[in-house]
Enzyme design. Sequence first.
Site, mmCIF file in Angstrom:
data_model
loop_
_atom_site.group_PDB
_atom_site.id
_atom_site.type_symbol
_atom_site.label_atom_id
_atom_site.label_comp_id
_atom_site.label_asym_id
_atom_site.label_seq_id
_atom_site.Cartn_x
_atom_site.Cartn_y
_atom_site.Cartn_z
ATOM 1 N N SER A 267 0.853 -1.185 0.000
ATOM 2 C CA SER A 267 0.000 0.000 0.000
ATOM 3 C C SER A 267 0.890 1.237 0.000
ATOM 4 C CB SER A 267 -0.869 0.002 1.246
ATOM 5 O OG SER A 267 -0.034 0.141 2.377
ATOM 6 N N LYS A 268 0.293 2.376 -0.194
ATOM 7 C CA LYS A 268 1.038 3.645 -0.208
ATOM 8 C C LYS A 268 1.831 3.803 1.079
ATOM 9 C CE LYS A 268 0.479 6.613 -3.661
ATOM 10 N NZ LYS A 268 -0.706 6.420 -4.472
ATOM 11 N N ARG A 269 1.210 3.372 2.175
ATOM 12 C CA ARG A 269 1.843 3.544 3.472
ATOM 13 C C ARG A 269 3.084 2.651 3.599
ATOM 14 N NH1 ARG A 269 0.855 2.639 8.775
ATOM 15 N NH2 ARG A 269 -0.232 0.687 8.401
ATOM 16 N N HIS A 270 3.079 1.568 2.874
ATOM 17 C CA HIS A 270 4.160 0.596 3.007
ATOM 18 C C HIS A 270 4.840 0.310 1.687
ATOM 19 C CE1 HIS A 270 1.997 -0.768 6.790
ATOM 20 N NE2 HIS A 270 3.134 -0.225 7.151
ATOM 21 N N VAL A 273 5.487 3.523 -2.746
ATOM 22 C CA VAL A 273 5.799 4.928 -3.006
ATOM 23 C C VAL A 273 7.051 4.947 -3.864
ATOM 24 C CG1 VAL A 273 4.811 5.768 -0.864
ATOM 25 C CG2 VAL A 273 7.192 5.054 -0.908
#
Length: 488
Positions: A267-270, A273
């Site tokens: 995910s974006k959080r993990h 990016v």
Amino acid sequence: MTAATNSVTSAATSAATNAATSAATKVRTRFAPSPTGFLHLGGARTALFAWAYARRHGGIFILRVEDTDVERSTPEAVQAIIEGMEWLGLTPDEGPFYQMRRMERYREVVAQMLKDGTAYYCYCTPDEVEAMRERQRAAGDKPRYDGTWRPEPGKTLPAVPEGRKPVVRFRNPQEGDVTWDDAVKGPITISNRELDDLIIARPDGTPTYNFCVVVDDWDMRITHVIRGDDHVNNTPRQINILKALGGELPVYGHLPMIHGPDGEKLSKRHGAVSVMEYPLQGYLPEAMLNYLARLGWSHGDDEIFSMEQFCAWFDLGHLSKSPAQFNPEKLAWLNNHYIRQAEPGRLAALVRPLMEQDGARFDSAPDLDSVLALLKERVKTVNELAEAAMLFYREPAPEPALLSQHLTDAVKPALLAYAAHCMTIDWKKEALAAMLKEVLAAHKLKMPQLAMPLRLMLTGQLQTPSIDAVVELFGRETVSARLARFLG
Ligand code: GLU
């Protein structure tokens, strides 16, 4: 660029040897990103493995930008991918090549295939193909192109509809299987019955994705296709086209996905990016490389190794078949390791701009290299290091309540004695430590009773590295001035 494109084009004629199996042939790998977004962890790992494999075998690593999706490709994304690779030091030996600059070559190959009979014009409209699929679904069959325009010996093709532009379809074999021994997944076999006659050129003549990949891998004499396993379904189609062109097959290795720490898709959080977020957060490229290297590949229990070591070790045999899991703590742990290894001068160049943004002034403060050498042991990122180093580069502003709690009348005489010794003492950590002990003994105090108020007066904080190290770094002048400010 033109020269490079041409040299790739002319290479096509000599692509007939099986580079992957011939020991004499140079290994050639490629990283082939679609520039529709930044370079994320998964892409960076693919690039790293392809690069390392080429390095290991004294081969060539190629960067190929697959930019034929003009709607979604952007020059910014190309730039971001190149920047990400530069940050990691994954320098291509050839390229970047851009597919959009190779259109002529693709058209040439399509024309040749039409001539050879390995491809054919199909005049069905998209609506007709859709209707065909509907009928097949309704009859309980797998939807596929029904071969209306596929030439067969003795078959009469329909009359060409006037004014209609055809697509070009690949004449996929109808019998037999496609088999390859995937370097990661092991042997894979797909029946040709499962594969459609793929469209390789659209009515306007533009080539399609799978076709461009094949022509490029062929022209660029790629020996090892290392890519994400989201492409595994393309491989049998690509193999058939490559065979039809008379090219020899490269080794294919499909890397399993990278999942988030929760086992879900990244995910974006993990980690989903841009890798360029990591230098912004204070990660060193060697930490990221070391981290990525272990994401789906192993060499015994080795966790920390240089890229030189990795390139000497890297093989396709130790790639994991199951998805790798992104673990931010491990990345941080490796980053701490590499920060500890880093030359102070290099760290100084990284932290200085961050500290200046934070209002640090370097005119009279202690030597930054020495400060970093003291602080780097405990930090996880360069940004944390910059933050910790600020301790030495701003005026201390202890909270009044804390100050009155620690700077009591009971300890003031001892602090005054300490300040007096500071005027004359040999300014070395050992001497300062011994002096502090003597003052403690003379005033019957315990270490924290002096260390805490000293910390507050010198730095404004209670949490600092060892007080003697801090005092030594500040130097006689600053220490005397700050103590005088609070002790009068
Ligand atoms: N362009 C594809 C991607 O970015 C990779 C294709 C390949 O490696 O064959 O996913």
